[in-house]
Design a protein around this motif. Structure first.
Motif, PDB file in Angstrom:
ATOM      1  N   PRO A 178      -2.198   3.160 -33.128  1.00 24.16           N
ATOM      2  CA  PRO A 178      -2.881   4.605 -32.836  1.00 24.16           C
ATOM      3  C   PRO A 178      -2.999   5.087 -31.552  1.00 24.16           C
ATOM      4  CG  PRO A 178      -3.935   2.796 -34.348  1.00 24.16           C
ATOM      5  CD  PRO A 178      -2.955   2.094 -33.738  1.00 24.16           C
ATOM      6  N   THR A 179      -2.977   4.011 -30.643  1.00 24.22           N
ATOM      7  CA  THR A 179      -3.167   4.480 -29.011  1.00 24.22           C
ATOM      8  C   THR A 179      -1.977   3.527 -28.279  1.00 24.22           C
ATOM      9  OG1 THR A 179      -4.720   2.817 -28.177  1.00 24.22           O
ATOM     10  CG2 THR A 179      -5.656   4.867 -29.455  1.00 24.22           C
ATOM     11  N   SER A 180      -1.785   3.757 -27.028  1.00 27.97           N
ATOM     12  CA  SER A 180      -1.070   3.206 -26.294  1.00 27.97           C
ATOM     13  C   SER A 180      -1.536   1.893 -25.742  1.00 27.97           C
ATOM     14  CB  SER A 180      -0.543   3.931 -24.934  1.00 27.97           C
ATOM     15  OG  SER A 180      -1.614   4.580 -24.234  1.00 27.97           O
ATOM     16  N   ALA A 181      -3.007   1.728 -25.721  1.00 25.76           N
ATOM     17  CA  ALA A 181      -3.652   0.440 -25.426  1.00 25.76           C
ATOM     18  C   ALA A 181      -3.102  -0.961 -26.127  1.00 25.76           C
ATOM     19  CB  ALA A 181      -5.069   0.415 -25.741  1.00 25.76           C
TER      20      ALA A 181
ATOM     21  N   ASN B 103      -6.756  -1.811 -32.356  1.00 25.21           N
ATOM     22  CA  ASN B 103      -5.510  -1.030 -32.195  1.00 25.21           C
ATOM     23  C   ASN B 103      -4.325  -1.804 -32.612  1.00 25.21           C
ATOM     24  OD1 ASN B 103      -4.361   1.328 -30.969  1.00 25.21           O
ATOM     25  ND2 ASN B 103      -3.747  -0.004 -29.446  1.00 25.21           N
ATOM     26  N   PRO B 104      -4.159  -1.957 -33.952  1.00 25.26           N
ATOM     27  CA  PRO B 104      -3.040  -2.860 -34.523  1.00 25.26           C
ATOM     28  C   PRO B 104      -1.843  -1.944 -34.461  1.00 25.26           C
ATOM     29  CG  PRO B 104      -4.268  -1.581 -36.307  1.00 25.26           C
ATOM     30  CD  PRO B 104      -5.193  -1.275 -35.070  1.00 25.26           C
ATOM     31  N   GLU B 105      -0.827  -2.791 -34.425  1.00 23.42           N
ATOM     32  CA  GLU B 105       0.672  -2.038 -34.403  1.00 23.42           C
ATOM     33  C   GLU B 105       0.986  -2.359 -36.072  1.00 23.42           C
ATOM     34  OE1 GLU B 105       3.900  -1.865 -31.405  1.00 23.42           O
ATOM     35  OE2 GLU B 105       4.357  -3.988 -32.517  1.00 23.42           O
TER      36      GLU B 105
END
Length: 78
Positions: free
Chosen positions: A25-28, A34-36
């Motif tokens: 969802p974000t570059s964090a 913030n799962p990949e």
């Protein structure tokens, strides 16, 4: 620029090839919030770089499909 979305996706849209897909969802950093999501072998099914009506903000629509024997993986490991 080479890092822009279109510069990455357009070559995949015109070539019938498979590739690894990883989306967050974000570059964090990867985390529970913030799962990949990963496909080991994906294929770009459709790509519309300019989508929207006149007078509205343009948006990009992309659809990936699983082209391999493994399913979608959700990674939350930092």
């Amino acid at each position: 620029a080479a890092g822009e979305v279109d510069a990455t996706l357009w070559p995949l849209a015109i070539a019938y090839t498979t590739f690894a897909v990883a989306i967050k969802p974000t570059s964090a950093a990867i985390s529970a919030t913030n799962p990949e999501y990963q496909l080991a072998t994906g294929h770009l099914l459709s790509y519309s770089p300019m989508d929207g009506k006149i007078g509205e903000a343009s948006k990009t629509t992309v659809e990936f499909v699983n082209a391999g024997n493994t399913g979608l993986v959700r990674d939350v490991t930092p």
